[in-house]
Scaffold this motif. Structure first.
Motif, PDB file in Angstrom:
ATOM      1  N   GLU A 174       0.780  -1.239   0.000  1.00  0.00           N
ATOM      2  CA  GLU A 174       0.000   0.000   0.000  1.00  0.00           C
ATOM      3  C   GLU A 174       0.811   1.289   0.000  1.00  0.00           C
ATOM      4  O   GLU A 174       0.330   2.309  -0.474  1.00  0.00           O
ATOM      5  N   ILE A 175       2.002   1.275   0.581  1.00  0.00           N
ATOM      6  CA  ILE A 175       2.670   2.560   0.778  1.00  0.00           C
ATOM      7  C   ILE A 175       4.045   2.652   0.141  1.00  0.00           C
ATOM      8  O   ILE A 175       4.706   1.650  -0.094  1.00  0.00           O
ATOM      9  N   GLN A 176       4.441   3.885  -0.139  1.00  0.00           N
ATOM     10  CA  GLN A 176       5.758   4.188  -0.712  1.00  0.00           C
ATOM     11  C   GLN A 176       6.322   5.394   0.018  1.00  0.00           C
ATOM     12  O   GLN A 176       5.567   6.233   0.500  1.00  0.00           O
ATOM     13  N   GLY A 177       7.618   5.480   0.086  1.00  0.00           N
ATOM     14  CA  GLY A 177       8.240   6.672   0.679  1.00  0.00           C
ATOM     15  C   GLY A 177       8.163   6.687   2.187  1.00  0.00           C
ATOM     16  O   GLY A 177       8.453   7.696   2.825  1.00  0.00           O
ATOM     17  N   VAL A 178       7.707   5.590   2.774  1.00  0.00           N
ATOM     18  CA  VAL A 178       7.604   5.492   4.230  1.00  0.00           C
ATOM     19  C   VAL A 178       8.367   4.239   4.645  1.00  0.00           C
ATOM     20  O   VAL A 178       8.221   3.190   4.021  1.00  0.00           O
ATOM     21  N   LYS A 179       9.162   4.349   5.667  1.00  0.00           N
ATOM     22  CA  LYS A 179       9.886   3.187   6.172  1.00  0.00           C
ATOM     23  C   LYS A 179       8.929   2.335   7.009  1.00  0.00           C
ATOM     24  O   LYS A 179       8.191   2.866   7.842  1.00  0.00           O
ATOM     25  N   ILE A 180       8.928   1.016   6.770  1.00  0.00           N
ATOM     26  CA  ILE A 180       8.021   0.137   7.506  1.00  0.00           C
ATOM     27  C   ILE A 180       8.817  -0.636   8.546  1.00  0.00           C
ATOM     28  O   ILE A 180       9.835  -1.249   8.224  1.00  0.00           O
ATOM     29  N   MET A 181       8.381  -0.576   9.797  1.00  0.00           N
ATOM     30  CA  MET A 181       9.042  -1.361  10.841  1.00  0.00           C
ATOM     31  C   MET A 181       8.058  -2.330  11.460  1.00  0.00           C
ATOM     32  O   MET A 181       7.057  -1.918  12.043  1.00  0.00           O
ATOM     33  N   GLU A 182       8.338  -3.633  11.308  1.00  0.00           N
ATOM     34  CA  GLU A 182       7.499  -4.637  11.943  1.00  0.00           C
ATOM     35  C   GLU A 182       7.986  -4.844  13.376  1.00  0.00           C
ATOM     36  O   GLU A 182       9.186  -4.987  13.612  1.00  0.00           O
ATOM     37  N   CYS A 183       7.053  -4.851  14.320  1.00  0.00           N
ATOM     38  CA  CYS A 183       7.470  -5.006  15.716  1.00  0.00           C
ATOM     39  C   CYS A 183       6.321  -5.587  16.523  1.00  0.00           C
ATOM     40  O   CYS A 183       5.156  -5.465  16.151  1.00  0.00           O
ATOM     41  N   ALA A 184       6.647  -6.211  17.644  1.00  0.00           N
ATOM     42  CA  ALA A 184       5.616  -6.798  18.499  1.00  0.00           C
ATOM     43  C   ALA A 184       5.007  -5.722  19.394  1.00  0.00           C
ATOM     44  O   ALA A 184       3.801  -5.645  19.559  1.00  0.00           O
ATOM     45  N   ASP A 185       5.864  -4.850  19.951  1.00  0.00           N
ATOM     46  CA  ASP A 185       5.379  -3.794  20.838  1.00  0.00           C
ATOM     47  C   ASP A 185       5.611  -2.456  20.147  1.00  0.00           C
ATOM     48  O   ASP A 185       6.717  -1.923  20.137  1.00  0.00           O
ATOM     49  N   LYS A 186       4.543  -1.908  19.562  1.00  0.00           N
ATOM     50  CA  LYS A 186       4.691  -0.716  18.724  1.00  0.00           C
ATOM     51  C   LYS A 186       5.097   0.514  19.541  1.00  0.00           C
ATOM     52  O   LYS A 186       5.904   1.323  19.088  1.00  0.00           O
ATOM     53  N   VAL A 187       4.527   0.666  20.740  1.00  0.00           N
ATOM     54  CA  VAL A 187       4.852   1.842  21.558  1.00  0.00           C
ATOM     55  C   VAL A 187       6.336   1.814  21.931  1.00  0.00           C
ATOM     56  O   VAL A 187       7.031   2.832  21.856  1.00  0.00           O
ATOM     57  N   GLU A 188       6.824   0.635  22.273  1.00  0.00           N
ATOM     58  CA  GLU A 188       8.240   0.504  22.613  1.00  0.00           C
ATOM     59  C   GLU A 188       9.123   0.837  21.401  1.00  0.00           C
ATOM     60  O   GLU A 188      10.123   1.547  21.519  1.00  0.00           O
ATOM     61  N   ALA A 189       8.729   0.330  20.243  1.00  0.00           N
ATOM     62  CA  ALA A 189       9.520   0.563  19.035  1.00  0.00           C
ATOM     63  C   ALA A 189       9.551   2.048  18.674  1.00  0.00           C
ATOM     64  O   ALA A 189      10.595   2.580  18.272  1.00  0.00           O
ATOM     65  N   VAL A 190       8.423   2.732  18.838  1.00  0.00           N
ATOM     66  CA  VAL A 190       8.382   4.174  18.563  1.00  0.00           C
ATOM     67  C   VAL A 190       9.330   4.901  19.519  1.00  0.00           C
ATOM     68  O   VAL A 190      10.097   5.778  19.107  1.00  0.00           O
ATOM     69  N   ALA A 191       9.286   4.521  20.793  1.00  0.00           N
ATOM     70  CA  ALA A 191      10.135   5.178  21.792  1.00  0.00           C
ATOM     71  C   ALA A 191      11.616   4.994  21.441  1.00  0.00           C
ATOM     72  O   ALA A 191      12.407   5.948  21.499  1.00  0.00           O
ATOM     73  N   LEU A 192      11.983   3.790  21.031  1.00  0.00           N
ATOM     74  CA  LEU A 192      13.375   3.523  20.643  1.00  0.00           C
ATOM     75  C   LEU A 192      13.795   4.413  19.470  1.00  0.00           C
ATOM     76  O   LEU A 192      14.875   5.003  19.474  1.00  0.00           O
ATOM     77  N   GLU A 193      12.912   4.507  18.483  1.00  0.00           N
ATOM     78  CA  GLU A 193      13.207   5.302  17.286  1.00  0.00           C
ATOM     79  C   GLU A 193      13.376   6.789  17.663  1.00  0.00           C
ATOM     80  O   GLU A 193      14.258   7.472  17.140  1.00  0.00           O
ATOM     81  N   ILE A 194      12.541   7.272  18.574  1.00  0.00           N
ATOM     82  CA  ILE A 194      12.610   8.672  19.015  1.00  0.00           C
ATOM     83  C   ILE A 194      13.949   8.931  19.719  1.00  0.00           C
ATOM     84  O   ILE A 194      14.597   9.948  19.485  1.00  0.00           O
ATOM     85  N   HIS A 195      14.378   7.981  20.521  1.00  0.00           N
ATOM     86  CA  HIS A 195      15.679   8.120  21.176  1.00  0.00           C
ATOM     87  C   HIS A 195      16.809   8.104  20.159  1.00  0.00           C
ATOM     88  O   HIS A 195      17.731   8.905  20.210  1.00  0.00           O
ATOM     89  N   LYS A 196      16.691   7.167  19.199  1.00  0.00           N
ATOM     90  CA  LYS A 196      17.731   7.020  18.181  1.00  0.00           C
ATOM     91  C   LYS A 196      17.889   8.307  17.369  1.00  0.00           C
ATOM     92  O   LYS A 196      19.002   8.735  17.074  1.00  0.00           O
ATOM     93  N   LYS A 197      16.738   8.901  17.027  1.00  0.00           N
ATOM     94  CA  LYS A 197      16.774  10.119  16.203  1.00  0.00           C
ATOM     95  C   LYS A 197      17.033  11.365  17.056  1.00  0.00           C
ATOM     96  O   LYS A 197      17.072  12.472  16.541  1.00  0.00           O
TER      97      LYS A 197
END
Lengths: 361, 361
Positions: free
Chosen positions: B70-93
C-alpha cells in the motif's frame, strides 16, 4: 422486574464490589459497550457515573427519549457538556476517589476531567475493568449461540454455491445477504474473503480478484445478533492443491485441534497459544504471525487474550476464539477459527462449520 | 510517481510545516484515519512517526505484506510492541519535542509512552491536528461526489418502491442492497430509518415497526466509496398529514434552505447554525436538539463543526452537512440533510435528492 433488569443491577453491584476493594467511591464509565453492559443504553455517546445509590447516565438531547425507553433504575441527566455535568455531580456527591477507564478515555478528555476535578483523586483503572465483561451470563450466551449459528449457516450455504470466477467482493456480499436473511442485525466486523496470494494477508481487505483453481480462500466472517458478536474462519480450496498446500492445511488443522483440546478452566491462556505454536515447530512458527485467539461478546475483540504474552487465566463462562493460521508471503495463507464457550468441565464449540478441508472443483 | 503518492508527500509536508511553528521536531500519529490520510496504509492498527526524513510506520506481523503493497516513501518497521519501538526510534533520532494526538491516544497508552520517553518533552496536540483533513483535495472530492451520488440514487430508488406496511428494518436493508448494487463499498454509518413516533429520536435504532399512514419516516443514510463517506437525510411522509406536520416540514425545509444560503467562505460556522435556529424561533428551537452540521471525509464526523459553540471558520474545499431537524417527543420528527462542498465563491450540493415534501399514498 424483568430478567434483563436483574442482570444490569447484578453487573453494577459486581463493579461496585471491585471498587470497594480499591477504596474507590465512584467510577466514570466512558466506553459505550461498558455502558450498554451496565445499564442497557445503546446510544453512541454518553457517560455513566456509578457510585453510591443510583447510577447516573449523562446524555445529550439526541438521546433523551431513547434513554427513557431503554433503561430503568438509572437516573438520566440531559446536558450539553457531559464532562462538566459529571464533574458537578462528583462534587455534589462529595466523591473523593474516582476511578476511570484509562483505556477508553482519550488523553485530551482526561485533561478536561482533571482540570475540573482538581480536589478529587482520579484513579486509573485498566486491568480492574478489562475483565468486566469476560464472564458471560446465560442471556448473553444464548445470544452468542444464535449469532454463531447464523454465521455458520451463512458460510455453509455460500460454500455450496461459490464457484471459481466469483470475486472476493461478490462472495463477501452474498455471505452478508445470506446472514441478513437468516436474522443477523449486521456484521460484527468487515468480512475477510482473501483468495490466492491475498490469503497471505491475515487482515486482507476485499478486492475484485476472481477466485481461481489452486486458490485457498480464507473466509473470516461474523455477525451481530441483538448486540452480540460471532466470529468464525473457514479456509476452503479450489481445484487441485499442491502437496505443500495440503500439508500446510493439515498442520493448521492440527494446531487448531491441539489448542482446542488444551482449553480448560484454570489454565493460563498463553498455554493454549503455546500448544498451537508447538504444532508448527520452529520452521513454520514464523508464518503464524498473530495470537491464537481472543474473547468476544459485545465487541469482537475483548478479554481474554490467547497469545504468548497474555497473563489471562481461562475461566468458565468465557467465550473466545481459537484461530491459528499460516501465511506464506506472496503465495497463500490458511486460518481455521472456531468460537468456543468454556464450561466448568468441558468446552462447547459455538461455531458450527466442520473444519475438514473442503475442495471445490 | 502517481498522483496519489504526490498527495501523500504534500500532506506530510503540510503537517511538518505546522509542527515547525510550534518547534516540534516530530509527531506520533495514532489515529488510523490520519495514518491513512498521511501515507495510504489502510490496516486497522499501526503507529506513524513523522519527523525529519522519511516517516516511519510501525506495524505488527499481520500487516507487513499489506503495508508493503500500500505505501511508498515510508519506512516500515514490523514489531511486536509498537509503543516501545516508537520510543526507541525517538531516542535514536534524538527528538526532543514530540507531539502526539491527545484526542486519539487513550490515557493508558499515553502513560506507557510517557514512561518510556522520560527525557523527551511530549506535546499535546488537539486543535493543531483537528483541521488536518478538513480541506479536501480534488481526488478526495471526486470520491465524495461518487459516494453522494450512490446514496442519493439508492434513496431515490427506494422511495419509488416503499409502501405502508414495510418495516424500518426492511427499508434499511433494501436501501443497503440498492447502494451496494450501485457500487458502495459499505455504509458510512448504521442507517437510520425512523418511522412514526420513532422519528422523534434523532439517532433511533432500526426496529420492526411497520410504516403506516400518517407517519413521517426519517431516512438518514450514507455510504463509503474508496474510503470516503456520504451522508444525506430525507424525511418522507405516508398518507394524510396533519396541518401541524405539514407546517413543521416547511419550517425545517426553510431552516435548511436559509442555512444553505448562509454558507460562505470566511464566515464562522456558528453563523450558519444560528441562521437555521433563527427560522425555528423561540417556540420551536427547543425541539431542534443537535447542531446544524458537521464535516465529513474519511470519517462521517470530522471538522468543521456547525453548532452554536463551534469556533471553526468555513473555508473553500471544506465538505460538510447542513441538517436541521425538529423532534416532538412521542409524536414524530423531521430532519432534512444535504452534504455540500464549499468553493471560493459558491457552494455545491454533493447530495442529489430534492428536499420537497414527498407524500406516499
Amino acid at each position: 422486574m424483568t430478567r434483563k433488569n436483574r442482570n444490569f443491577s447484578l453487573r453494577t453491584a459486581g463493579l461496585q464490589k471491585t471498587l470497594t476493594v480499591r477504596k474507590i467511591d465512584s467510577v466514570i464509565i466512558f466506553n459505550m459497550k461498558n455502558i450498554r453492559y451496565l445499564c442497557g443504553f445503546t446510544g453512541s455517546e454518553g457517560i455513566l457515573l456509578i457510585g453510591s445509590g443510583r447510577p447516573v447516565l449523562f446524555i445529550d438531547g439526541r438521546y433523551t427519549t431513547q434513554a427513557d425507553m431503554e433503561i430503568q433504575g438509572v437516573k438520566i441527566m440531559e446536558c450539553a457538556d457531559k464532562v462538566e455535568a459529571v464533574a458537578l455531580e462528583i462534587h455534589k456527591k462529595k466523591y473523593k476517589r474516582v476511578g476511570f477507564e484509562a483505556d477508553a478515555l482519550s488523553h485530551s478528555r482526561y485533561r478536561q476531567l482533571h482540570s475540573r476535578l482538581s480536589r478529587v483523586k482520579l484513579i486509573t483503572l485498566t486491568d480492574e475493568l478489562r475483565m468486566l465483561r469476560a464472564l458471560k451470563d446465560e442471556n448473553e450466551i444464548a445470544l452468542m449461540k444464535k449469532a454463531a449459528e447464523i454465521s455458520s449457516s451463512a458460510v455453509r450455504s455460500l460454500i455450496r454455491r461459490v464457484k471459481p470466477g466469483w470475486t472476493e467482493k461478490e462472495l463477501a456480499w452474498q455471505l452478508e445477504v445470506e446472514a441478513r436473511k437468516l436474522g443477523a442485525d449486521e456484521l460484527s466486523f468487515p468480512p475477510i474473503v482473501a483468495s490466492g496470494e491475498n490469503s497471505a494477508l491475515p487482515h486482507a481487505g476485499l478486492t475484485d480478484r476472481k477466485i481461481k483453481k489452486g486458490d485457498f480462500v480464507v473466509i473470516d466472517f461474523g455477525v451481530m445478533y441483538q448486540g452480540y458478536c460471532s466470529d468464525e474462519t473457514c479456509t476452503i480450496a479450489f481445484g487441485k492443491l499442491t502437496d505443500r498446500q495440503k500439508n500446510a492445511y493439515q498442520l493448521v488443522k492440527e494446531a487448531h485441534d491441539r489448542a482446542l483440546e488444551a482449553v480448560a478452566a484454570g489454565i493460563p491462556a498463553s498455554e493454549v497459544d503455546s500448544k498451537a505454536r508447538a504444532v508448527f515447530g520452529k520452521k513454520s512458527a514464523r508464518y503464524f504471525t498473530h495470537g491464537t485467539g481472543h474473547g468476544l461478546g459485545l465487541e469482537v475483540h475483548e478479554a481474554p487474550r490467547l497469545s504468548p504474552i497474555s497473563g489471562d487465566v481461562l475461566e468458565p463462562r468465557m467465550v473466545f476464539t481459537i484461530e491459528p493460521g499460516l501465511y506464506i508471503p506472496g503465495l497463500w495463507g490458511i486460518r481455521i477459527e472456531d468460537t468456543v464457550l468454556l464450561k466448568k468441565n468441558s468446552c462447547e464449540k459455538l461455531t458450527k462449520m466442520d473444519k475438514k478441508l473442503i475442495i471445490i472443483e
